[in-house]
Design an enzyme around this catalytic site. Structure first.
Site, PDB file in Angstrom:
ATOM      1  N   GLU A   1      47.816  55.182   7.975  1.00  0.00           N
ATOM      2  CA  GLU A   1      46.522  54.518   8.179  1.00  0.00           C
ATOM      3  C   GLU A   1      46.371  54.131   9.642  1.00  0.00           C
ATOM      4  O   GLU A   1      47.366  53.874  10.323  1.00  0.00           O
ATOM      5  CB  GLU A   1      46.454  53.243   7.317  1.00  0.00           C
ATOM      6  CG  GLU A   1      45.673  53.412   6.022  1.00  0.00           C
ATOM      7  CD  GLU A   1      44.164  53.397   6.220  1.00  0.00           C
ATOM      8  OE1 GLU A   1      43.671  53.774   7.302  1.00  0.00           O
ATOM      9  OE2 GLU A   1      43.465  53.017   5.257  1.00  0.00           O
ATOM     10  N   ASP A   2      45.138  54.093  10.106  1.00  0.00           N
ATOM     11  CA  ASP A   2      44.879  53.608  11.458  1.00  0.00           C
ATOM     12  C   ASP A   2      45.007  52.089  11.511  1.00  0.00           C
ATOM     13  O   ASP A   2      45.704  51.528  12.332  1.00  0.00           O
ATOM     14  CB  ASP A   2      43.487  54.052  11.928  1.00  0.00           C
ATOM     15  CG  ASP A   2      42.396  53.809  10.885  1.00  0.00           C
ATOM     16  OD1 ASP A   2      42.711  53.306   9.785  1.00  0.00           O
ATOM     17  OD2 ASP A   2      41.232  54.118  11.156  1.00  0.00           O
TER      18      ASP A   2
ATOM     19  N   ASP B   1      43.117  46.229   7.197  1.00  0.00           N
ATOM     20  CA  ASP B   1      42.372  45.003   7.474  1.00  0.00           C
ATOM     21  C   ASP B   1      42.407  44.132   6.211  1.00  0.00           C
ATOM     22  O   ASP B   1      43.362  43.427   5.966  1.00  0.00           O
ATOM     23  CB  ASP B   1      40.957  45.444   7.864  1.00  0.00           C
ATOM     24  CG  ASP B   1      40.101  44.308   8.327  1.00  0.00           C
ATOM     25  OD1 ASP B   1      40.639  43.324   8.827  1.00  0.00           O
ATOM     26  OD2 ASP B   1      38.864  44.399   8.196  1.00  0.00           O
TER      27      ASP B   1
ATOM     28  N   PHE C   1      37.360  43.005  16.237  1.00  0.00           N
ATOM     29  CA  PHE C   1      37.062  44.397  15.928  1.00  0.00           C
ATOM     30  C   PHE C   1      37.558  45.282  17.074  1.00  0.00           C
ATOM     31  O   PHE C   1      37.384  44.948  18.230  1.00  0.00           O
ATOM     32  CB  PHE C   1      35.554  44.576  15.724  1.00  0.00           C
ATOM     33  CG  PHE C   1      35.206  45.878  15.093  1.00  0.00           C
ATOM     34  CD1 PHE C   1      35.271  46.026  13.710  1.00  0.00           C
ATOM     35  CD2 PHE C   1      34.826  46.972  15.863  1.00  0.00           C
ATOM     36  CE1 PHE C   1      34.969  47.242  13.106  1.00  0.00           C
ATOM     37  CE2 PHE C   1      34.527  48.189  15.271  1.00  0.00           C
ATOM     38  CZ  PHE C   1      34.592  48.315  13.898  1.00  0.00           C
TER      39      PHE C   1
ATOM     40  N   ARG D   1      35.618  56.911  19.080  1.00  0.00           N
ATOM     41  CA  ARG D   1      36.884  57.436  18.542  1.00  0.00           C
ATOM     42  C   ARG D   1      37.692  58.168  19.597  1.00  0.00           C
ATOM     43  O   ARG D   1      38.907  58.260  19.497  1.00  0.00           O
ATOM     44  CB  ARG D   1      36.616  58.429  17.401  1.00  0.00           C
ATOM     45  CG  ARG D   1      36.044  57.830  16.142  1.00  0.00           C
ATOM     46  CD  ARG D   1      36.154  58.841  15.003  1.00  0.00           C
ATOM     47  NE  ARG D   1      35.252  58.549  13.891  1.00  0.00           N
ATOM     48  CZ  ARG D   1      35.510  57.706  12.905  1.00  0.00           C
ATOM     49  NH1 ARG D   1      36.640  57.053  12.887  1.00  0.00           N
ATOM     50  NH2 ARG D   1      34.645  57.511  11.933  1.00  0.00           N
TER      51      ARG D   1
HETATM   52  P1  IMP Z   1      40.283  47.625   4.798  1.00  0.00           P
HETATM   53  O1  IMP Z   1      39.937  48.314   3.540  1.00  0.00           O
HETATM   54  O2  IMP Z   1      39.502  46.343   4.959  1.00  0.00           O
HETATM   55  O3  IMP Z   1      41.753  47.398   5.005  1.00  0.00           O
HETATM   56  O4  IMP Z   1      39.726  48.500   5.976  1.00  0.00           O
HETATM   57  C1  IMP Z   1      40.348  49.600   6.387  1.00  0.00           C
HETATM   58  C2  IMP Z   1      39.435  50.547   7.094  1.00  0.00           C
HETATM   59  O5  IMP Z   1      38.328  49.912   7.747  1.00  0.00           O
HETATM   60  C3  IMP Z   1      40.217  51.198   8.178  1.00  0.00           C
HETATM   61  O6  IMP Z   1      40.862  52.360   7.696  1.00  0.00           O
HETATM   62  C4  IMP Z   1      39.177  51.497   9.216  1.00  0.00           C
HETATM   63  O7  IMP Z   1      38.583  52.734   8.935  1.00  0.00           O
HETATM   64  C5  IMP Z   1      38.146  50.410   9.049  1.00  0.00           C
HETATM   65  N1  IMP Z   1      38.356  49.328  10.028  1.00  0.00           N
HETATM   66  C6  IMP Z   1      38.869  48.114   9.783  1.00  0.00           C
HETATM   67  N2  IMP Z   1      38.917  47.371  10.898  1.00  0.00           N
HETATM   68  C7  IMP Z   1      38.445  48.135  11.878  1.00  0.00           C
HETATM   69  C8  IMP Z   1      38.259  47.928  13.289  1.00  0.00           C
HETATM   70  O8  IMP Z   1      38.562  46.874  13.872  1.00  0.00           O
HETATM   71  N3  IMP Z   1      37.728  48.974  13.975  1.00  0.00           N
HETATM   72  C9  IMP Z   1      37.385  50.142  13.388  1.00  0.00           C
HETATM   73  N4  IMP Z   1      37.546  50.391  12.090  1.00  0.00           N
HETATM   74  C10 IMP Z   1      38.066  49.386  11.340  1.00  0.00           C
HETATM   75 MG    MG Z   2      40.428  54.210   7.769  1.00  0.00          MG
END
Ligand code: IMP
Ligand code: MG
Length: 476
Positions: free
Chosen positions: A396-397, A400, A449, A462
């Site tokens: 995963e990148d 969050d 963010f 990106r």
């Molecule tokens: P989660 O489901 O809340 O954990 O969100 C995960 C996904 O939200 C990541 O795989 C990203 O694609 C996107 N995301 C969450 N935070 C950021 C950020 O700070 N910048 C860009 N994309 C984000």
């Molecule tokens: Mg993602």
């Protein structure tokens, strides 16, 4: 295919043990679904929960069903085998041509022939269903029905337990610890999913959790904060409880002056009940959470460009190399399948795999996000290859809230890989709303963010070779 009493006895024994295992609701239901399918000699099974208005059924646990089946989203309870709402067991002998089946085309493509649906009854109310699926024709014996009735009772208890037992236990613990001899904290019985919320934002939050299939309970417990003689003079009832994280969430999306008093209450609660994990989500936090999905008041915020550089190209390179070294060491002698979540992961995944000194296969998945189409998260791109018996590394990148990953991991687990670990470049812990274990983490970051190195804002940034924050446009 017939099943003997012995099979069913064993199945009930296993399911009973699972119901008392302390697993989360979803995991318990996944495991029970597996036991049911195996005991009955069926291909798949799912445990479905009916909403209080008897309109739709959502999956709480499943086994052996292809993603396409689960992806259909909630079922219309009145159209799909409606007799189960009346407490009857229903059987469909040829799913592709039965008009009580809501998606016959999916049944056909998945070669599902027989569907048996049995009610989950609490007291005298139908609160859900157990459905089993088979690729062969299958009749329904008396023994099958007895088994399904017994399993239905067990599932009702499991759902009940998820709702109440944890709170009762905590009340006991906290009474022992409370600063004074007090009345037990109030534990009202709550419906699993209320239909009425005090505020719109609560409904929105519940919607978000439902979308990602995160279990929640609404106002399940009140904490006494002050006493006046024998009575409680001040009490605090957090809005949500997320059992998987054992976390209470209080949404403060009202006027600023009320936030101050809420803050005070939360502080007091933390002092008096140090074991309780409570999180305050302010209007701003919540807006930020929704903005990530391009949604809500901040969703369209204008940005002037990149603010600060958080991690330079060199720092990232170094980190990726050290992660790859650890991974190569941990998996030595094995082959791994790296699975990335599109699109944010592309830079990280491509750099990471080049540094791994093992045989590697790669695959990609994508899922729909909140605020787009549909009421429930869907896999929009599934795996090309089977991962059964393979060592899987999910990449995963950024993690969050953890809701994306949580959903994907549950999905991947159902394919029974030999092992399943997670590697994320970034980890923003403070915002976690789902319980996911990260095995390899690049950097932990604060609640800001970020963009670059694959991460986007409205599809842009990106291509930056570094990771940075965004600069808000002045005057906004
Ligand atoms: P989660 O489901 O809340 O954990 O969100 C995960 C996904 O939200 C990541 O795989 C990203 O694609 C996107 N995301 C969450 N935070 C950021 C950020 O700070 N910048 C860009 N994309 C984000
Ligand atoms: Mg993602």
């Amino acid at each position: 295919m017939t099943t003997s009493k012995g099979h069913y006895y064993l199945g009930l024994q296993q399911a009973t043990a699972l119901s008392n295992s302390g697993l989360t609701l979803r995991r318990t239901c996944n495991a029970i679904a597996k036991v049911i399918a195996k005991s009955m000699g069926m291909t798949g099974c799912r445990v479905l929960l009916l909403n209080p208005k008897n309109e739709y059924l959502t999956t709480v646990g499943s086994f052996g069903l292809s993603d396409l089946y689960l992806r259909k989203g909630p079922l219309d309870a009145r159209k799909s085998l409606p007799e189960v709402l009346e407490g009857e067991i229903a059987i469909v002998s040829h799913a592709p041509s039965d008009e009580r089946v809501q998606h016959p085309e999916v049944a056909e493509s998945q070669h599902v022939v027989t569907i048996i649906a049995s009610p989950i009854i609490r007291g005298s109310d139908v609160i859900g269903q157990v459905r089993v699926y088979s690729r062969q024709e299958r009749s329904l014996s008396d023994l099958d029905q007895e088994f399904l009735r017994a399993i239905g009772n067990l599932c009702a208890v499991v759902l009940d337990k998820a709702e109440l037992s944890q709170f009762k236990e905590r009340v006991k613990r906290n009474c022992a610890k409370a600063p004074r001899q007090v009345l037990p904290a109030h534990v009202p019985s709550t419906p699993l999913k209320p239909t009425e919320f005090a505020h719109e934002s609560e409904a929105e939050f519940a919607h978000l959790l439902d979308f990602y299939q995160i279990e929640w309970l609404y106002e399940p417990r009140s904490f006494p904060l002050a006493w006046n003689g024998d009575g409680i003079s001040q009490m605090f009832t957090p809005d949500f409880y997320l059992p998987e994280l054992d976390m209470y969430v209080e949404l403060t999306t009202m006027k600023q002056d009320l936030i101050t008093s809420k803050n005070r209450k939360v502080r007091k609660l933390r002092e008096m009940y140090p074991d309780i994990n409570v999180r305050l989500l302010t209007r701003k936090d919540f807006a930020r959470l929704l903005a990530k999905y391009g949604y809500g008041p901040l969703g369209e915020a204008k940005v002037a460009g990149v603010g600060r550089v958080l991690f330079s190209q060199t720092q990232i390179k170094r980190k990726v190399r050290s992660l790859a070294r650890r991974i190569s060491k941990d998996y030595v002698g094995q082959r791994i399948v790296m699975i990335g979540v599109l699109k944010g992961v592309m830079c990280f995944m491509s750099d990471l795999m080049q540094q791994i000194s093992l045989p590697v296969k790669t695959d990609y998945m994508d899922i729909s996000h909140y605020g787009g189409d549909g009421d429930i998260v869907k896999i929009t791109r599934d795996l090309d290859c089977s991962i059964a018996g393979k060592h899987v590394l999910m990449v995963e990148d950024i993690v969050d809230t953890g809701m994306t990953l949580n959903y994907l991991l549950t999905h991947l687990e159902s394919h029974r890989p030999a092992s399943l670990r997670v590697c994320s470049l970034l980890d923003r812990k403070q915002r976690r709303l789902a319980n996911v274990k990260l095995d390899y983490v690049g950097f932990e970051i604060a609640d800001e963010f970020v963009v670059g190195y694959g991460l986007d804002y409205h599809g842009e940034y990106r291509n930056l070779p570094f990771i940075g924050t965004l600069q808000e446009e002045k005057g906004d």
